[in-house]
Design a protein around this motif. Structure first.
Motif, PDB file in Angstrom:
ATOM      1  N   GLU A 103     -13.655   3.181  16.847  1.00 30.04           N
ATOM      2  CA  GLU A 103     -12.781   2.243  17.560  1.00 30.04           C
ATOM      3  C   GLU A 103     -11.332   2.386  17.110  1.00 30.04           C
ATOM      4  OE1 GLU A 103     -14.602  -1.479  16.650  1.00 30.04           O
ATOM      5  OE2 GLU A 103     -16.198  -1.269  18.159  1.00 30.04           O
ATOM      6  N   ALA A 104     -11.119   2.687  15.840  1.00 33.18           N
ATOM      7  CA  ALA A 104      -9.761   2.811  15.314  1.00 33.18           C
ATOM      8  C   ALA A 104      -9.006   3.984  15.923  1.00 33.18           C
ATOM      9  CB  ALA A 104      -9.806   2.963  13.791  1.00 33.18           C
ATOM     10  N   VAL A 105      -9.717   5.051  16.297  1.00 34.46           N
ATOM     11  CA  VAL A 105      -9.044   6.237  16.852  1.00 34.46           C
ATOM     12  C   VAL A 105      -9.148   6.306  18.368  1.00 34.46           C
ATOM     13  CG1 VAL A 105      -9.444   7.528  14.726  1.00 34.46           C
ATOM     14  CG2 VAL A 105     -11.080   7.733  16.601  1.00 34.46           C
ATOM     15  N   ASP A 106      -9.738   5.321  18.982  1.00 33.25           N
ATOM     16  CA  ASP A 106      -9.916   5.322  20.429  1.00 33.25           C
ATOM     17  C   ASP A 106      -8.592   5.047  21.142  1.00 33.25           C
ATOM     18  OD1 ASP A 106     -11.450   5.382  22.869  1.00 33.25           O
ATOM     19  OD2 ASP A 106     -11.239   3.194  22.938  1.00 33.25           O
ATOM     20  N   GLY A 107      -8.313   5.802  22.184  1.00 27.85           N
ATOM     21  CA  GLY A 107      -7.154   5.545  23.023  1.00 27.85           C
ATOM     22  C   GLY A 107      -5.826   6.001  22.463  1.00 27.85           C
ATOM     23  N   LEU A 108      -5.817   6.850  21.449  1.00 23.35           N
ATOM     24  CA  LEU A 108      -4.561   7.335  20.875  1.00 23.35           C
ATOM     25  C   LEU A 108      -3.974   8.453  21.726  1.00 23.35           C
ATOM     26  CD1 LEU A 108      -5.478   7.438  17.067  1.00 23.35           C
ATOM     27  CD2 LEU A 108      -4.327   5.614  18.343  1.00 23.35           C
ATOM     28  N   GLY A 109      -2.659   8.628  21.593  1.00 24.59           N
ATOM     29  CA  GLY A 109      -1.967   9.649  22.367  1.00 24.59           C
ATOM     30  C   GLY A 109      -1.428  10.768  21.507  1.00 24.59           C
ATOM     31  N   PRO A 110      -0.782  11.767  22.128  1.00 27.40           N
ATOM     32  CA  PRO A 110      -0.296  12.939  21.389  1.00 27.40           C
ATOM     33  C   PRO A 110       0.816  12.634  20.394  1.00 27.40           C
ATOM     34  CG  PRO A 110       0.434  12.987  23.674  1.00 27.40           C
ATOM     35  CD  PRO A 110      -0.566  11.892  23.585  1.00 27.40           C
ATOM     36  N   ASP A 111       1.493  11.495  20.515  1.00 19.85           N
ATOM     37  CA  ASP A 111       2.552  11.135  19.580  1.00 19.85           C
ATOM     38  C   ASP A 111       2.031  10.327  18.390  1.00 19.85           C
ATOM     39  OD1 ASP A 111       4.545  12.397  21.041  1.00 19.85           O
ATOM     40  OD2 ASP A 111       4.986  10.605  22.231  1.00 19.85           O
ATOM     41  N   ASP A 112       0.748  10.017  18.398  1.00 16.95           N
ATOM     42  CA  ASP A 112       0.159   9.224  17.321  1.00 16.95           C
ATOM     43  C   ASP A 112      -0.373  10.126  16.214  1.00 16.95           C
ATOM     44  OD1 ASP A 112       0.650   6.814  18.698  1.00 16.95           O
ATOM     45  OD2 ASP A 112      -1.203   7.055  19.853  1.00 16.95           O
ATOM     46  N   LEU A 113      -0.449   9.556  15.008  1.00 14.98           N
ATOM     47  CA  LEU A 113      -0.933  10.293  13.843  1.00 14.98           C
ATOM     48  C   LEU A 113      -2.142   9.573  13.254  1.00 14.98           C
ATOM     49  CD1 LEU A 113      -0.626  12.431  11.524  1.00 14.98           C
ATOM     50  CD2 LEU A 113       0.838  10.750  10.364  1.00 14.98           C
TER      51      LEU A 113
END
Length: 419
Positions: A103-113
């Motif tokens: 859930e913590a990494v769900d929906g992240l984009g290319p600018d996220d780390l």
């Protein structure tokens, strides 16, 4: 030195090794650059909470995330949630923690780390049975692997192909975010894909390779698990293209720190290897043979000297009610092989502070230890057959109990040979 002084000296070397793997020191030189988007921290292992707390202190900016550690190993954090689960056999809390990581990494984009803080113990802490299997199946698999005596590389290869999170699958779920894995290695050779079965680091070992390992060793695994093993992600999958992996602490670095601490006290130190594997009591006998040669013949090293080694031995379980772990099993083989010899004192301990099933990290042994066990009514050879190394060293009053250390770079062995 009298015997208590020798034990204090060896304890100091253990502390130097643990300090070299300190979370704050390990991370301070390995912080990634800030992203344009969000920073999310995930992690798993016996030292994951301490790594999370250190990362919060070092990071200048907003962040969020969740890590999972063993029961009793948590520490206070401000922004990163710490969850606890069972080790070495997974439980339902581990299922909940695995879900929270996804859930913590769900929906992240290319600018996220995504910063993954990974250390030893994560394999059991992150149960994720694939479709068609339940937690009980993964528990049965873990118990079978722990009892098998198979080396860690074989066990992890099997786990990766029978899991929904291991073998890089968690990093794949974070795509298209960039994932930086900061790894504290507890495995021989420091292959980051092996630490915690690599939830964020894919492995080149294939399903076919793994099935060959199972067949070659004649491993008896749960049939339901064998039927549902599936290929893990390949390292050349484009979802991993922007990711980075750094080993920030390891057994090698800790042994080198212990060697420096010994030499600062005026006693030369030699490191046999940081990647020794094999049946624990047999490896203990091998170390004893070297110690005997030094003590009696003055070769291949001259006393006084400290012999250091690390790695991950294994214990083939013959009795399910056995007590102890691989470090006490190592020392039980060692103690019998040096019985009657003066001038040899050894400490073997797990750097996470817990050796197997009890609350000790390991134990001390010298030429009188086996006799002390017999005097207390314990036959050391019989204790070894019954997988009760803890009971034998408890009877001899030789357990080493420093408590949880907050890190994990595998086994630490130090043998002092003094004229």
């Amino acid at each position: 030195m009298i015997e208590t002084e020798k034990q204090e000296f060896l304890t100091g070397l253990f502390e130097a090794a643990v300090t070299a793997a300190d979370a704050h020191a390990a991370l301070s030189q390995n912080l990634p650059s800030k992203p344009k988007g969000r920073t999310v921290v995930i992690g798993a292992g016996k030292g994951a909470a301490q790594l999370a707390a250190a990362f919060e202190d070092l990071w200048n900016g907003e962040l969020s995330g969740v890590v999972v550690t063993r029961y009793g190993y948590a520490c206070p954090t401000r922004q990163i949630r710490v969850m606890e689960a069972a080790h070495p056999v997974p439980d339902s809390a581990g299922i909940a923690a695995t879900r929270a990581l996804f859930e913590a990494v769900d929906g992240l984009g290319p600018d996220d780390l995504v910063v993954a803080l990974v250390c030893g113990g994560g394999s059991a802490l992150l149960p994720c049975p694939p479709d068609g299997l339940e937690l009980a199946d993964e528990q049965a698999l873990n118990e079978a692997l722990l009892a098998s005596g198979a080396p860690i590389g074989v066990m992890n290869a099997i786990r990766k192909h029978a899991s929904g999170i291991k073998g890089g699958r968690l990093a794949a779920a974070a795509y298209p975010a960039r994932v930086i894995s900061l790894v504290v290695s507890d495995v021989p050779g420091d292959d980051p894909a092996q630490v915690a079965s690599g939830p964020t680091v894919p492995d080149a070992v294939t399903l076919a390779d793994t099935l060959s390992m199972i067949e070659a060793r004649g491993l008896l695994l749960p049939p339901a698990v064998l039927e549902r093993m599936a290929p893990a992600p390949s390292p050349d999958d484009p979802v991993f293209e922007r990711n980075e992996v750094r080993v920030v602490a390891s057994a090698r670095l800790s042994l080198e720190a212990a060697a420096r601490a010994s030499e600062a006290k005026g006693i030369p130190a030699v490191i046999l290897s940081d990647a020794i594997e094999g049946e624990a009591d047999v490896i203990g006998q091998m170390h004893a043979a070297i110690a005997r040669e030094v003590a009696i013949q003055g070769r291949p090293f001259k006393a006084p000297v400290v012999i250091l080694s690390g790695g991950e031995t294994t214990v083939t379980l013959r009795h399910k009610d056995g007590r102890g772990g691989r470090n006490t099993a190592f020392l039980l083989g060692f103690a019998q092989a040096i019985e009657g010899l003066q001038g040899i004192t050894a400490l073997a301990a797990d750097t996470d502070g817990i050796d197997g099933s009890e609350d000790n990290a390991g134990a001390f042994a010298n030429g009188k230890t086996a006799a002390r066990m017999r005097a207390a009514g314990v036959d050391p050879a019989d204790a070894l057959r019954r997988n009760d190394a803890w009971g034998a060293f408890d009877a001899a009053g030789a357990l080493f109990v420093p408590g949880p250390t907050g890190t994990n770079v595998n086994d630490f062995r130090a043998i002092l040979i003094a004229p």
